[in-house]
Design a protein around this motif. Structure first.
Motif, PDB file in Angstrom:
ATOM      1  N   PHE A 176      -3.106   8.782  -8.219  1.00  0.00           N
ATOM      2  CA  PHE A 176      -3.366   7.914  -7.064  1.00  0.00           C
ATOM      3  C   PHE A 176      -4.147   6.678  -7.478  1.00  0.00           C
ATOM      4  O   PHE A 176      -3.768   5.545  -7.145  1.00  0.00           O
ATOM      5  CB  PHE A 176      -4.138   8.688  -5.994  1.00  0.00           C
ATOM      6  N   PHE A 177      -5.239   6.854  -8.203  1.00  0.00           N
ATOM      7  CA  PHE A 177      -6.074   5.715  -8.578  1.00  0.00           C
ATOM      8  C   PHE A 177      -5.354   4.806  -9.577  1.00  0.00           C
ATOM      9  O   PHE A 177      -5.610   3.605  -9.612  1.00  0.00           O
ATOM     10  CB  PHE A 177      -7.405   6.192  -9.146  1.00  0.00           C
TER      11      PHE A 177
ATOM     12  N   VAL B 220      -7.166  -4.589   0.516  1.00  0.00           N
ATOM     13  CA  VAL B 220      -7.106  -3.328  -0.223  1.00  0.00           C
ATOM     14  C   VAL B 220      -8.499  -2.718  -0.358  1.00  0.00           C
ATOM     15  O   VAL B 220      -8.674  -1.498  -0.237  1.00  0.00           O
ATOM     16  CB  VAL B 220      -6.477  -3.546  -1.614  1.00  0.00           C
TER      17      VAL B 220
ATOM     18  N   LEU C 126      -7.595   5.143   2.578  1.00  0.00           N
ATOM     19  CA  LEU C 126      -6.591   5.678   1.657  1.00  0.00           C
ATOM     20  C   LEU C 126      -7.144   6.870   0.884  1.00  0.00           C
ATOM     21  O   LEU C 126      -6.452   7.882   0.693  1.00  0.00           O
ATOM     22  CB  LEU C 126      -6.146   4.587   0.676  1.00  0.00           C
TER      23      LEU C 126
ATOM     24  N   LEU D  56       0.834  -1.207   0.000  1.00  0.00           N
ATOM     25  CA  LEU D  56       0.000   0.000   0.000  1.00  0.00           C
ATOM     26  C   LEU D  56       0.865   1.253   0.000  1.00  0.00           C
ATOM     27  O   LEU D  56       0.602   2.219  -0.732  1.00  0.00           O
ATOM     28  CB  LEU D  56      -0.931  -0.010   1.206  1.00  0.00           C
TER      29      LEU D  56
ATOM     30  N   LEU E 213      -3.047   2.498  -7.334  1.00  0.00           N
ATOM     31  CA  LEU E 213      -3.642   1.757  -6.221  1.00  0.00           C
ATOM     32  C   LEU E 213      -3.386   0.269  -6.436  1.00  0.00           C
ATOM     33  O   LEU E 213      -3.783  -0.296  -7.462  1.00  0.00           O
ATOM     34  CB  LEU E 213      -5.141   2.030  -6.155  1.00  0.00           C
TER      35      LEU E 213
ATOM     36  N   ALA F 128     -11.151   0.632  -8.177  1.00  0.00           N
ATOM     37  CA  ALA F 128     -10.397   1.868  -8.394  1.00  0.00           C
ATOM     38  C   ALA F 128     -10.903   2.610  -9.628  1.00  0.00           C
ATOM     39  O   ALA F 128     -11.058   3.838  -9.618  1.00  0.00           O
ATOM     40  CB  ALA F 128      -8.910   1.552  -8.531  1.00  0.00           C
TER      41      ALA F 128
ATOM     42  N   GLY G 259       2.382   1.740  -3.403  1.00  0.00           N
ATOM     43  CA  GLY G 259       1.413   2.260  -4.359  1.00  0.00           C
ATOM     44  C   GLY G 259       1.198   3.760  -4.206  1.00  0.00           C
ATOM     45  O   GLY G 259       1.109   4.491  -5.192  1.00  0.00           O
ATOM     46  N   VAL G 260       1.138   4.228  -2.957  1.00  0.00           N
ATOM     47  CA  VAL G 260       0.973   5.658  -2.705  1.00  0.00           C
ATOM     48  C   VAL G 260       2.185   6.438  -3.212  1.00  0.00           C
ATOM     49  O   VAL G 260       2.057   7.492  -3.859  1.00  0.00           O
ATOM     50  CB  VAL G 260       0.750   5.917  -1.203  1.00  0.00           C
TER      51      VAL G 260
ATOM     52  N   HIS H  44      -4.355   0.430 -15.322  1.00  0.00           N
ATOM     53  CA  HIS H  44      -4.580  -0.843 -14.625  1.00  0.00           C
ATOM     54  C   HIS H  44      -4.579  -2.009 -15.610  1.00  0.00           C
ATOM     55  O   HIS H  44      -4.060  -3.094 -15.300  1.00  0.00           O
ATOM     56  CB  HIS H  44      -5.901  -0.790 -13.854  1.00  0.00           C
TER      57      HIS H  44
ATOM     58  N   MET I 261      -9.424   0.892   1.185  1.00  0.00           N
ATOM     59  CA  MET I 261      -9.588   1.933   0.179  1.00  0.00           C
ATOM     60  C   MET I 261     -10.244   3.205   0.722  1.00  0.00           C
ATOM     61  O   MET I 261      -9.775   4.317   0.422  1.00  0.00           O
ATOM     62  CB  MET I 261     -10.381   1.384  -1.015  1.00  0.00           C
TER      63      MET I 261
ATOM     64  N   SER J 288     -12.752   6.276  -9.452  1.00  0.00           N
ATOM     65  CA  SER J 288     -11.905   7.368  -9.936  1.00  0.00           C
ATOM     66  C   SER J 288     -12.719   8.517 -10.516  1.00  0.00           C
ATOM     67  O   SER J 288     -12.402   9.690 -10.299  1.00  0.00           O
ATOM     68  CB  SER J 288     -10.919   6.836 -10.981  1.00  0.00           C
TER      69      SER J 288
END
Length: 364
Positions: A134-135, A345, A352, A112, A138, A145, A115-116, A163, A349, A149
């Motif tokens: 960010f999305f 996750v 986050l 996590l 993730l 996500a 990813g950030v 993704h 979410m 978004s």
């Protein structure tokens, strides 16, 4: 009154409005994807069914003609993969893995955090707004996500493209990395008599159907994969002599690859070009992060390194479970840890988003 043009996406999502030529093209494409997958599996290519079908989808989508397969085909592929894992699942496998919890939580937190940080990297060097970056980064829950978004003002098309590329990149590279130490195995034989194989395949088909129906009523991330594993395990316990032919899970992997391959098209490449070289760099950093996480998990657990890699890499629970099954690398354990990561996750979410996403006011 002037007749409005028919919407192509509506045709694809509504079987009743799908033309006969479209059905023929779909059948021909799936047959080609499975044939290429079977060929690579016969040549002992690691995860040959999966990779062959994905490559076929890429060629079709980018160079031939974009098409979209019905949702039920993806569900069937997940069900077949999950039920096969359930059939080979042995409860004693998990007795010695009670010490995995703390290492798993550690790698989850690091995933996590990674990813950030990657999201901030993309925001700084790609020109994307903070929410879109960010999305994009993730680590898991791609469908969630992408859906969220747009609500937070992110560019949904770019998020979906990133993704799609991330999962495709990992699904094509991880089997090669993990398959280095694995010798290929037969993909077309049966383990018992043909009568047993037919009965076992029918039992698996019923397990898949039951899992799909149950997942329609109880929806959560990874629900279909989880239910198919559980139902497959129960079915194999009731009929212990059941032996699934080795090509059946291969077909499930091929169907999954056929769906995944079509997701990457010219529109996806157009969206990635908007990000620029930062997209490629971030994907490579994602890969390096996964290798580091696998090494940490390997050092803290009794698992071998390749099992650790498939268990913690943020590349999709179904995709990594399918790869684990193709390479015979603890598929039940990999599926369990991947689904745990996906659910973690999903539940993390909201926190986050609250911490790292900037609220965008709706236009007046």
């Amino acid at each position: 009154m002037k007749r409005q043009p028919t919407d192509m996406r509506s045709n694809l999502s509504n079987p009743d409005r799908t033309s006969h030529p479209m059905i023929v093209r779909r059948v021909a494409y799936v047959a080609a994807a499975l044939s290429v997958g079977a060929l690579l599996a016969g040549l002992r290519v690691p995860a040959g069914w999966l990779i062959g079908a994905i490559v076929t989808g890429l060629v079709c989508s980018v160079l031939v003609k974009k098409m979209q397969l019905p949702d039920w085909l993806f569900k069937v592929s997940l069900g077949v993969i999950g039920a096969n894992i359930g059939f080979i699942l042995k409860p004693t496998q998990f007795v010695e893995y009670h010490q995995l919890l703390l290492p798993f939580l550690l790698t989850l937190c690091l995933t996590l955090a990674g990813g950030v940080l990657l999201g901030r990297f993309m925001h700084r060097f790609s020109g994307l707004d903070a929410n879109t970056a960010f999305f994009c980064c993730l680590p898991g829950g791609a469908s969630e996500a992408i859906a969220l978004s747009k609500e937070y003002g992110a560019n949904q098309s770019i998020v979906a493209a990133y993704h799609t590329t991330r999962i495709l990149f990992f699904v094509l590279t991880i089997p090669v990395v993990a398959g280095i130490s694995r010798s290929g195995s037969g993909s077309f034989g049966i383990n018992g008599s043909w009568g047993t194989a037919v009965v076992s395949t029918g039992l698996l088909a019923l397990s898949v159907l039951a899992a799909v129906l149950l997942a329609r009523r109880l929806k959560f991330p990874g629900s279909l994969l989880l239910f198919s594993i559980l139902i497959g395990f129960v079915a194999s316990s009731l009929v212990p002599e059941a032996e699934i032919p080795r090509f059946v899970p291969g077909i499930g992997q091929g169907l999954l690859g056929a769906v995944i391959g079509l997701r990457f098209d010219n529109q996806t490449m157009t969206q990635l070009k908007k990000i620029g070289a930062t997209a490629l760099i971030s994907l490579l950093l994602y890969f390096v992060l996964s290798v580091l996480l696998a090494t940490i998990f390997y050092g803290l657990t009794p698992l071998d390194w390749f099992t650790s890699l498939l268990s913690v890499v943020p590349a999709g629970a179904a995709e990594m479970s399918s790869t684990a099954m193709a390479l015979d690398i603890e598929p039940a354990l990999v599926a369990t840890l991947q689904m745990a990561r996906l659910l973690a996750v999903f539940f993390a979410m909201p926190l986050l988003i609250h911490r790292f996403v900037r609220r965008v006011e709706a236009p007046k």
